[in-house]
Design a protein around this motif. Structure first.
Motif, PDB file in Angstrom:
ATOM      1  N   ALA A 155       0.883  -1.315  -0.145  1.00 34.50           N
ATOM      2  CA  ALA A 155      -0.130  -0.041   0.125  1.00 34.50           C
ATOM      3  C   ALA A 155       0.997   1.359  -0.068  1.00 34.50           C
ATOM      4  N   ARG A 156       2.194   1.126  -0.369  1.00 32.96           N
ATOM      5  CA  ARG A 156       3.198   2.369  -0.275  1.00 32.96           C
ATOM      6  C   ARG A 156       2.729   3.160  -1.354  1.00 32.96           C
ATOM      7  N   ASP A 157       2.907   4.193  -1.386  1.00 30.78           N
ATOM      8  CA  ASP A 157       2.808   5.215  -2.608  1.00 30.78           C
ATOM      9  C   ASP A 157       4.256   5.323  -3.076  1.00 30.78           C
ATOM     10  N   PRO A 158       4.642   4.756  -4.384  1.00 34.54           N
ATOM     11  CA  PRO A 158       5.828   4.645  -4.832  1.00 34.54           C
ATOM     12  C   PRO A 158       6.137   5.905  -5.625  1.00 34.54           C
ATOM     13  N   ARG A 159       5.197   6.705  -5.675  1.00 38.89           N
ATOM     14  CA  ARG A 159       5.609   7.989  -6.567  1.00 38.89           C
ATOM     15  C   ARG A 159       6.754   9.096  -5.987  1.00 38.89           C
ATOM     16  N   PRO A 160       7.189   9.803  -6.765  1.00 42.76           N
ATOM     17  CA  PRO A 160       8.166  10.508  -6.164  1.00 42.76           C
ATOM     18  C   PRO A 160       7.878  11.674  -5.299  1.00 42.76           C
ATOM     19  N   ASN A 161       6.641  11.979  -5.534  1.00 40.05           N
ATOM     20  CA  ASN A 161       5.888  13.047  -4.581  1.00 40.05           C
ATOM     21  C   ASN A 161       4.763  12.441  -3.872  1.00 40.05           C
ATOM     22  N   PRO A 162       4.965  11.310  -3.162  1.00 38.93           N
ATOM     23  CA  PRO A 162       3.817  10.645  -2.464  1.00 38.93           C
ATOM     24  C   PRO A 162       2.845  11.559  -1.740  1.00 38.93           C
ATOM     25  N   ALA A 163       1.705  11.099  -1.536  1.00 42.23           N
ATOM     26  CA  ALA A 163       0.504  11.562  -0.916  1.00 42.23           C
ATOM     27  C   ALA A 163       0.919  11.369   0.658  1.00 42.23           C
ATOM     28  N   ARG A 164       0.492  12.269   1.541  1.00 44.81           N
ATOM     29  CA  ARG A 164       0.692  12.012   3.033  1.00 44.81           C
ATOM     30  C   ARG A 164      -0.058  10.928   3.481  1.00 44.81           C
ATOM     31  N   GLY A 165       0.363  10.080   4.400  1.00 48.00           N
ATOM     32  CA  GLY A 165      -0.531   8.961   4.723  1.00 48.00           C
ATOM     33  C   GLY A 165      -0.886   9.291   6.125  1.00 48.00           C
ATOM     34  N   GLY A 166      -1.916   8.284   6.834  1.00 49.34           N
ATOM     35  CA  GLY A 166      -2.457   8.647   8.123  1.00 49.34           C
ATOM     36  C   GLY A 166      -3.745   9.703   7.945  1.00 49.34           C
ATOM     37  N   ARG A 167      -4.147   9.729   9.280  1.00 50.44           N
ATOM     38  CA  ARG A 167      -5.580  10.519   8.953  1.00 50.44           C
ATOM     39  C   ARG A 167      -5.596  11.525   9.993  1.00 50.44           C
ATOM     40  N   LYS A 168      -6.328  12.657   9.989  1.00 48.51           N
ATOM     41  CA  LYS A 168      -6.385  13.548  11.053  1.00 48.51           C
ATOM     42  C   LYS A 168      -6.965  12.951  12.234  1.00 48.51           C
ATOM     43  N   PRO A 169      -6.669  13.377  13.384  1.00 44.32           N
ATOM     44  CA  PRO A 169      -7.555  12.884  14.490  1.00 44.32           C
ATOM     45  C   PRO A 169      -8.967  13.356  14.615  1.00 44.32           C
ATOM     46  N   LEU A 170      -9.893  12.444  15.237  1.00 45.12           N
ATOM     47  CA  LEU A 170     -11.258  12.827  15.341  1.00 45.12           C
ATOM     48  C   LEU A 170     -11.431  14.276  16.133  1.00 45.12           C
ATOM     49  N   SER A 171     -10.581  14.369  16.919  1.00 50.91           N
ATOM     50  CA  SER A 171     -10.600  15.713  17.949  1.00 50.91           C
ATOM     51  C   SER A 171     -10.469  16.945  16.756  1.00 50.91           C
ATOM     52  N   GLU A 172     -10.031  16.777  15.727  1.00 50.89           N
ATOM     53  CA  GLU A 172      -9.624  17.773  14.696  1.00 50.89           C
ATOM     54  C   GLU A 172     -10.930  17.852  13.651  1.00 50.89           C
ATOM     55  N   ILE A 173     -11.707  17.104  13.494  1.00 51.80           N
ATOM     56  CA  ILE A 173     -12.572  16.937  12.452  1.00 51.80           C
ATOM     57  C   ILE A 173     -14.068  16.674  12.773  1.00 51.80           C
ATOM     58  N   VAL A 174     -14.469  16.534  14.278  1.00 51.53           N
ATOM     59  CA  VAL A 174     -15.746  16.394  14.540  1.00 51.53           C
ATOM     60  C   VAL A 174     -16.179  17.109  15.841  1.00 51.53           C
ATOM     61  N   SER A 175     -17.445  17.664  15.362  1.00 53.92           N
ATOM     62  CA  SER A 175     -18.036  18.675  16.390  1.00 53.92           C
ATOM     63  C   SER A 175     -19.314  17.988  16.917  1.00 53.92           C
ATOM     64  N   TYR A 176     -19.848  18.435  18.060  1.00 55.08           N
ATOM     65  CA  TYR A 176     -21.152  17.834  18.446  1.00 55.08           C
ATOM     66  C   TYR A 176     -22.139  19.193  18.647  1.00 55.08           C
ATOM     67  N   GLU A 177     -23.277  18.902  18.000  1.00 59.57           N
ATOM     68  CA  GLU A 177     -24.323  19.919  18.090  1.00 59.57           C
ATOM     69  C   GLU A 177     -24.028  21.058  17.134  1.00 59.57           C
ATOM     70  N   ARG A 178     -22.902  21.682  17.390  1.00 61.91           N
ATOM     71  CA  ARG A 178     -22.804  22.906  16.730  1.00 61.91           C
ATOM     72  C   ARG A 178     -21.237  22.779  16.151  1.00 61.91           C
ATOM     73  N   PHE A 179     -21.210  23.746  15.010  1.00 64.57           N
ATOM     74  CA  PHE A 179     -19.821  23.474  14.349  1.00 64.57           C
ATOM     75  C   PHE A 179     -18.470  24.139  15.552  1.00 64.57           C
ATOM     76  N   GLY A 180     -17.631  23.149  15.697  1.00 65.25           N
ATOM     77  CA  GLY A 180     -16.527  24.017  16.501  1.00 65.25           C
ATOM     78  C   GLY A 180     -16.916  23.546  18.065  1.00 65.25           C
ATOM     79  N   ALA A 181     -17.862  22.846  18.499  1.00 64.90           N
ATOM     80  CA  ALA A 181     -18.082  22.442  19.735  1.00 64.90           C
ATOM     81  C   ALA A 181     -17.841  20.967  20.156  1.00 64.90           C
ATOM     82  N   SER A 182     -17.092  20.845  21.227  1.00 61.16           N
ATOM     83  CA  SER A 182     -16.607  19.527  21.648  1.00 61.16           C
ATOM     84  C   SER A 182     -17.950  19.047  22.362  1.00 61.16           C
TER      85      SER A 182
END
Ligand SMILES: Cc1cc2nc3c(=O)[nH]c(=O)nc-3n(C[C@H](O)[C@H](O)[C@H](O)COP(=O)(O)O)c2cc1C
Length: 184
Positions: A155-182
């Motif tokens: 699953a390695r990206d063999p290209r000279p300019n590979p895309a970054r792997g992994g994912r953002k943490p949930l804490s960065e991409i999820v809100s509850y009830e209102r945008f930006g609210a934890s």
């Protein structure tokens, strides 16, 4: 429906589906191709318009020509098979959504079958025109991408300019009830 331990297994399989760009040369069995097409066919779409047509490509020369459209997809040349997604071209916004849904299903189904899949984006409008010419697709249709399929080497990206792997943490991409609210 899967439940209990089996559900965890299924979820883990879906979570770990990755973009595959390196394939063994072995052909994809026709039975697996049929399974993939059946999964694609049953994908939901806007108003059930099913705005797609699928081109199954295993001809090496065709894959090589597509791979030359632009550097980020050169790896397509070494895929044993690809399924190009052709859209009706009638409703650009919903068709783009439908294309994403069907692509992801193909990636998941490939992994379930012991294969791997990778999205290859043809590129800008001029690349799309060239891809349509190579594949004999009528000009009024939309053709943006294909999903290359085969037995994965890595699953390695063999290209000279590979895309970054992994994912953002949930804490960065999820809100509850209102945008930006934890979660309280
Ligand atoms: C719309 C779209 C276009 C993509 N185009 C390409 C592409 O042209 N070439 C390529 O190697 N990967 C392409 N990818 C794959 C992404 O690079 C990949 O999904 C992302 O790096 C995450 O990979 P991972 O699941 O292995 O971590 C595309 C993905 C999407 C959703």
């Amino acid at each position: 429906m899967a439940a209990g331990a089996n559900a965890r297994e299924v979820l883990e399989r879906i979570r770990t589906v990755r973009q595959i760009r390196q394939f063994r040369p072995d052909p994809v069995p026709q039975e697996a191709v049929n399974d993939l097409l059946e999964i694609a066919r049953w994908t939901g779409s806007s108003r059930n318009t099913q705005p797609w047509h699928f081109i199954v490509i295993s001809d090496k020369e065709t894959l090589r020509q597509i791979s030359r459209l632009r550097p980020p997809i050169t790896w397509v040349a070494d895929a044993p098979l690809a399924i190009a997604i052709v859209l009706d071209g009638a409703r650009p916004t919903s068709e783009a959504y439908d294309e994403g849904r069907v692509s992801e299903r193909l990636l998941i189904a490939a992994q379930v079958l012991g294969l791997g899949g990778g999205v290859a984006w043809f590129g800008d409008a001029s690349h799309e025109t060239e891809a349509k010419r190579i594949l004999g697709i009528p000009t009024e249709r939309t053709a943006r991408s294909m999903v290359a399929i085969g037995y994965p080497i890595s699953a390695r990206d063999p290209r000279p300019n590979p895309a970054r792997g992994g994912r953002k943490p949930l804490s960065e991409i999820v809100s509850y009830e209102r945008f930006g609210a934890s979660k309280r």
